[in-house]
Design an enzyme around this catalytic site. Structure first.
Site, PDB file in Angstrom:
ATOM      1  N   GLU A 218       0.843  -1.219   0.000  1.00 44.67           N
ATOM      2  CA  GLU A 218       0.000   0.000   0.000  1.00 44.67           C
ATOM      3  C   GLU A 218       0.868   1.255   0.000  1.00 44.67           C
ATOM      4  O   GLU A 218       0.557   2.239  -0.661  1.00 44.67           O
ATOM      5  CB  GLU A 218      -0.961  -0.008   1.192  1.00 44.67           C
ATOM      6  CG  GLU A 218      -1.873  -1.232   1.277  1.00 44.67           C
ATOM      7  CD  GLU A 218      -2.541  -1.607  -0.039  1.00 44.67           C
ATOM      8  OE1 GLU A 218      -2.872  -0.701  -0.831  1.00 44.67           O
ATOM      9  OE2 GLU A 218      -2.722  -2.811  -0.291  1.00 44.67           O
ATOM     10  N   TYR A 303      -1.419  -8.176 -11.209  1.00 40.02           N
ATOM     11  CA  TYR A 303      -0.419  -7.956 -10.164  1.00 40.02           C
ATOM     12  C   TYR A 303       0.840  -8.777 -10.470  1.00 40.02           C
ATOM     13  O   TYR A 303       1.937  -8.264 -10.585  1.00 40.02           O
ATOM     14  CB  TYR A 303      -0.941  -8.417  -8.796  1.00 40.02           C
ATOM     15  CG  TYR A 303      -2.043  -7.602  -8.163  1.00 40.02           C
ATOM     16  CD1 TYR A 303      -3.325  -7.577  -8.699  1.00 40.02           C
ATOM     17  CD2 TYR A 303      -1.806  -6.882  -6.994  1.00 40.02           C
ATOM     18  CE1 TYR A 303      -4.347  -6.855  -8.090  1.00 40.02           C
ATOM     19  CE2 TYR A 303      -2.829  -6.159  -6.375  1.00 40.02           C
ATOM     20  CZ  TYR A 303      -4.087  -6.147  -6.926  1.00 40.02           C
ATOM     21  OH  TYR A 303      -5.080  -5.438  -6.315  1.00 40.02           O
TER      22      TYR A 303
HETATM   23 ZN   LIG Z   1      -2.363  -2.705  -4.905  1.00 39.99          ZN
END
Ligand SMILES: [Zn+2]
Length: 526
Positions: A218, A303
């Site tokens: 994050e 991702y």
């Molecule tokens: Zn992320």
């Protein structure tokens, strides 16, 4: 019932009087509106779904296209805005936003916020609850309900060091403070990179800092995503793939290469599993988008495949050169939203042409516009994970007794690798032996519990079902619960059980989690 493009909302049309014309800078539109109880971004939790059980909690989740459900705006990552807000709450509760939160704000029931840096709409965020703060570094603090505040502050005590490491690698942090807000367990994601204030699931409070790559992730979004955004949802890999690469780098900086490589290998294994179910045309990093809802489609492949491409590029150009390139990329595109093609043109001139013969534009295009994993990929390896996986075979074949497994030397990630590698033909008494020795059904680490309950559900190992039920009720994070329901629904016996467990637990789940699980449990006849 026929529905046109569900979840996309409606346009607001503002009609100006005939002949009305003002200079652009003086143009102001005031919109009065109210949200409905079913606004998809807003999660209104009753007190019983919070840690303290006494006060309600509200949090927003605007990504991907839910900001439009609570604010009328141009809801695309291609448009940025600054904002100010005045929030009224019950006086005993604190409001926080993706803005200039003041840790010393007096609890008054009226809070003012200003966000001076321009952000895309999916980063607009608000939370209200009985939360307090604990500093963890010079520019960092944790907000959480008092019942979990001290545990959270300890668990995430390395956040300031992560921030310092990220600045050293990728250039100045552009957002002022960096704080964490720990949400109730119904938060559907692991984390949400709301600027200045990441929203974090409590399921990564493991008691041993073993799951803090979530924080590295994050935080890294402060560069990839929040600073340089995806222009459209089809370009989301620019955001998530780059962040996953950075998060592994930060983990390596803080905790060393062995741990970072363990996490890289688990991510890569997840990618291989995803490739089995994601349609070929959605396996491109930059696919032609076919769904009205950007939350459906690549199943997280953006991702891991994006991370793998950047790791491959790092290997081709060398770490120092690639770090310098990335820092330049963030500087060049700061506070902008870019397409995959802009990325391609930029890397071509800033890196590929400067060091000819190392990696070609056509090779990058293969990642962007072809399914699967290119042959040029540099695949991660982890000796410790591979050893743990080999132990699963040695134990199950009787070669090594359970009390001689080197569990003490294993990281939680290695234990996950061991559980994932258990062969399909284990007998019930073998699973019982493992559970009794390693205490897997009672594991407090949510990733170990996840790996174990996927296995026990797939194998119909019923002695673990009571603990599995508590687990499904304890967490609302989609990653943790969805694959367990999937395994139950697919094991040939337990679809009805999965449905009844879901009916029981769904009161604590976010609408996004419910939407992810419901289709798995439908009867074939429906
Ligand atoms: Zn992320």
């Amino acid at each position: 019932m026929w529905r046109s493009r569900p979840g996309q909302g409606e346009a607001i049309r503002i009609h100006l009087p005939d002949g009305y014309s003002v200079p652009r800078s003086e143009f102001l539109v005031k919109i009065e509106y109210q949200t409905g109880p079913d606004a998809s971004a807003l999660m209104w939790l009753p007190p019983e779904l919070t840690a303290g059980g006494k006060y309600p909690f509200l949090f927003t989740q605007s990504q991907s296209i839910h900001a439009r459900s609570w604010v009328p705006l141009q809801d695309t990552p291609g448009v940025r805005f600054t904002y100010e807000a005045r929030i009224h709450t019950p006086p005993q509760l604190l409001a926080l936003m993706s803005a200039d939160n003041d840790p010393l704000a007096v609890r008054s029931g009226e809070y003012h916020f200003s966000m001076p840096q321009p952000i895309p709409s999916y980063l607009l965020a608000l939370a209200v609850g009985n939360v307090f703060f604990e500093p963890i570094g010079e520019d960092t603090c944790v907000y959480a309900e008092p019942e979990i505040l001290q545990d959270a502050a300890w668990e995430f005590g390395d956040t300031q060091a992560m921030l310092d490491a990220a600045e050293a690698l990728y250039g100045p942090y552009q957002w002022g403070r960096y704080d964490l807000l720990i949400l109730p367990p119904s938060f559907p994601y692991g984390g949400m990179e709301n600027p200045r204030l990441s929203f974090i699931t409590p399921s990564v409070i493991a008691g041993d800092r073993s799951l803090v790559s979530m924080i590295a992730h994050e935080l890294a979004h402060s560069w990839s995503g929040n600073l340089v955004s995806n222009a459209t949802w089809r370009d989301i890999w620019l955001n998530e793939g780059t962040t996953s690469y950075l998060d592994a780098r930060l983990m390596e900086e803080l905790y060393g290469k062995e741990r970072a490589d363990e996490e890289r290998l688990l991510t890569y294994q997840g990618l291989l599993e995803g490739l089995e179910t994601v349609p070929a045309e959605m396996q491109h990093l930059a696919p032609v988008f076919q769904f009205a809802d950007p939350d459906v489609g690549q199943d997280g492949l953006e991702y891991a495949k994006g991370q793998l491409m950047l790791e491959t590029l790092e290997a081709a150009f060398g770490r120092d050169t690639f770090d310098e390139y990335l820092a330049g990329y963030f500087e060049h595109f700061r506070f902008q939203a870019i397409t995959s093609e802009q990325f391609l043109d930029y890397i071509d001139s800033a890196l590929l042409q400067k060091f000819p013969g190392r990696y070609s534009r056509a090779q990058i295009e293969q990642w962007l516009y072809q399914p699967g994993i290119p042959e040029s990929a540099v695949v991660p390896a982890s000796r410790s994970l591979e050893d743990a996986a080999a132990m699963a075979i040695a134990w199950s074949s009787g070669e090594r007794p359970v009390d001689e497994l080197p569990v003490e030397q294993w990281s939680p990630q290695a234990l996950v690798a061991f559980i994932k590698a258990l062969p399909a033909d284990l007998k019930e008494d073998q699973l019982a032996e493992l559970d009794q020795t390693l205490g897997l059904s009672a594991a407090q680490n949510s990733e170990i519990a996840r790996a174990w309950f996927i296995q026990t559900a797939a194998r119909q190992y019923r002695p673990a079902y009571d603990e599995m039920r508590s687990y499904l009720n304890r967490y609302g994070r989609t990653r943790l619960v969805k694959p367990v329901y999937q395994a139950l629904a697919d094991n040939g016996e337990d679809r009805a059980l999965a449905q009844s467990l879901f009916e029981e637990a769904r009161v604590g789940y976010h609408p996004l989690t419910i939407a992810a699980i419901s289709p798995l449990l439908q009867d074939a006849s429906e």
